[in-house]
Design a protein around this motif. Sequence first.
Motif: not given
Length: 893
Positions: A462-482, A759-767
């Motif tokens: 299951r997903v515990l948390s997700s966060r954005v740490m930076s938008v200055d990466t290619p992942l956020f190079s286009k507004d409105g999409q990853l 990538l500027g994001i992090d997703v934390v998951m646990a079992s």
Amino acid sequence: MSALLNTAITGIRLNQTAMSVTGHNIVNANTEGYTRQSVIQSTNPATATAAGYLGTGVNIDQINRHTEKYLVDQVIRDMGVLSEADAYLVNVSQVNNLLAADQTNLANTMNGFFDAVNQAVNDPGSMLGRELLMTQSQQMVAGFKAIESRLLEQNSAVNKQLQGAADNITSLGQQIAALNKSIGDAGSGNGSPNDLLDKLDVLVQELGRYVNVSTVARDNGAQDIFVGQGQALVVGTASQTVRAIPGATDASRFDLVFQSKSESKVVNRLMTGGEVGGLLRFRQDALLPAIGSVGLLATSIAAGVNEQNKLGMNLEGSLGGNIFRDVNDPRIAASRVKSSLNNLPPNDRELNVTIESLADLQVSDYELKFDGPGKKYTLVRLSDNKVVADGLLSDAMPQSVKVDGFSLNFEGGSYQVGDRFLLKPTSSGATDMSVQIKRAEEFAFASPIRVQTGSANQGGARVLSSRVMSVDTPLFSKDGQLTPPLMVRFTSPTTYDVLNYSDPANPVHTDPPMRNLSFVPGSDNSLFPTEPGGLTLTSNGLAAGALQVGSASNGYPGEELRFQTTDPETGFIRYQQLTVVADESAASMARRLSGLNGVQATAYTETVIAGFDASDAGNDLVIQLNGKDVTTAGWLSGDPLNNIAPDPSYSGNMPDYLRDKINGSADLQAQGIYARSDGSKLTVYATSGVDLNFSLSGGGSLTVDQGADPAQTVSAADVDPQFTVGGKLQMQLAANTQVFSNRNDGIVGSTPELKANYLGIDVVMASGSGADGAPRAGDTFMIGYNRNGSADNRNGLSMLALNSKAMLGGENQTYQDVYGQLAEKVGILTSQARVNQNAGESMLRQSMDALQSVAGVNLEEEAARLIQLEQHYNASARLITLARDLFDTLLRI
């Protein structure tokens, strides 16, 4: 007869003089600085006679001032101490009242802003809360500017007080010099000019109210005057001019200078004690730290809130921007540097200061000095006069120096020996602070990413948390999409891949690949690299994953791997080395590499098998994988002689059959080996990176498509019917790391390719808990852009958390901590100043009483003395009368 008359006359003269001096004492009893005087007398030389020596009366030696220099000096010192305490207390009390008052308390101002954030994020889609936050943002800016304005007004008041004190010091110096001349002229005759000396003491005492004073007496009674820490103000009849002028690098702070016709010498550090000492100490101890702390808070809040807002998505679905004016706006960055007016032309120096790390910022200004030789510079932190950086500028521009949370950027110019610059990284933070957004919709309370669980998932991850740490990466190079959307796909309960999900029907590996990453059931797992500047190396040497036909070894020749990490701030290079032995498995390499600093290695093995010819005239193909049977004799056609029947699970598709056998082997699962089939090809994986060794017997053959180019056929009839595929490595490396190998034909290669993995994001998951809590192979989680997320408040909650997050002081202090520390420090200084003032009053009272006991006029004593002198005078007059009567008697004889 004549002797008696002369003796009487000397008595008359003495008593006349003594009565005049006593009368002078009486009438000047209340004159400021007057010192009691008395006549010093001695017996005139006696005249020799036949009967012996005959006295000739009394002589007036001098008129004495009753004073003691050490008592006078003590009064001057204590007067300076009290004056210093008074000036300090008056000013520091104003700052203390400003920081503590409800109307100007910045703690209330900041709480008001974050309370508005709290209300807005509770209903992120509501415009009412957003409008309230907009208003509160403007009020917070106004609050910072108001308190800064008051502090700057007090700085101006200090400047004016310094000007007045400097003018008074100069005037008193001139008066003392003129009085020295008068004393010198008067001293050329007989006696001491007592009244002039009294005036001199009064002037010196008055001077002591403004600055520490020490005196050196001259032979004629005049005094040389030294102020502060030995600066000559008056020498004989010559005096210096003291002025308070705008600072060469900061016109808002006045400097005290000794000015002559040829030069002006700044003497701030040398002018101690008195009102001047109190003002300078107040400015250094309380006023500048207060201005600096307010500026630091304004800068930190603006930068922190801006950064968090940029990590979110606004009400219109776009990435957020700056709420407040960018703290590194080019104009602000340039305004943080003040050039000295004394710098030589040309005026072409281009440098600025940008904020890099809030946690490392200090409440201080800095001085940049070019003292030579050449372009050698020194950067001094003014709060403690510590050198924090030094070096030599090269001719190549631009250059940067990072220190204490900011970057000093040299953009160009002809820097010369003697250049001075004042750096103010945060002092003007409140001045520069302003609300930049125009519409309440621009508050970015939503997170721009959303994680969705695959509908066919069978495991308990299951997903515990997700966060954005930076938008200055290619992942956020286009507004409105990853770019691209991502999929996390578990390959086993303990491993996962991150895939490019642009084509949902055909997810592919990312570039650089993130495959076979480790997942620990029962723990919180961060799925993505979180270090900006982190790098990924995927082994691409000639030996990596190569097919070795007829061999049980992977063919790795062994190599020396050297890791070189450079600290970008200090230039320090850290070297690490690891020796890979021949035929070592990728799994073993990964374990050992992960023991190095800044290296996290994983390994995987993969091969594709097709073209199965399972039987040769009833002689079935028998396959072993890593020593474990995948197929056994007779599995396809049976063996009646040995009473073996064909395997009923075989349905006619060899890849599917082998997949089930491999995946059903507990021994192979323990090695991390599993298989997939598309009906025509069998793909075998080893998530641990162990070698895949296939041994054939019986009859038949197969084709190995991966690990060989072109594909190779391996037959059970070969001399050595086996083949091995070694694993590949994937290393996540710290930023600014290079890797070198001593072999071109090894697993890594002599010039391995390193690619940014952040990538500027992090997703934390646990079992989950229990037997079914771990993820299952094939479970997926999709990460995409959070479209239509107006009800999302995850980024708003992160913005709210800034109020309680330790972001300052080495990540040990919150905004409130910094302000509380400032208010507490000023409160302590105020309390200490009040104690010092009371002590100064007591000390001055005692020293003045001691001086008065010696130099003061007691009217009762003087009146009694006057009566005594009158009697002496009458007695002397009676001697004259007696002498006259005797003379008249002689004339009548």
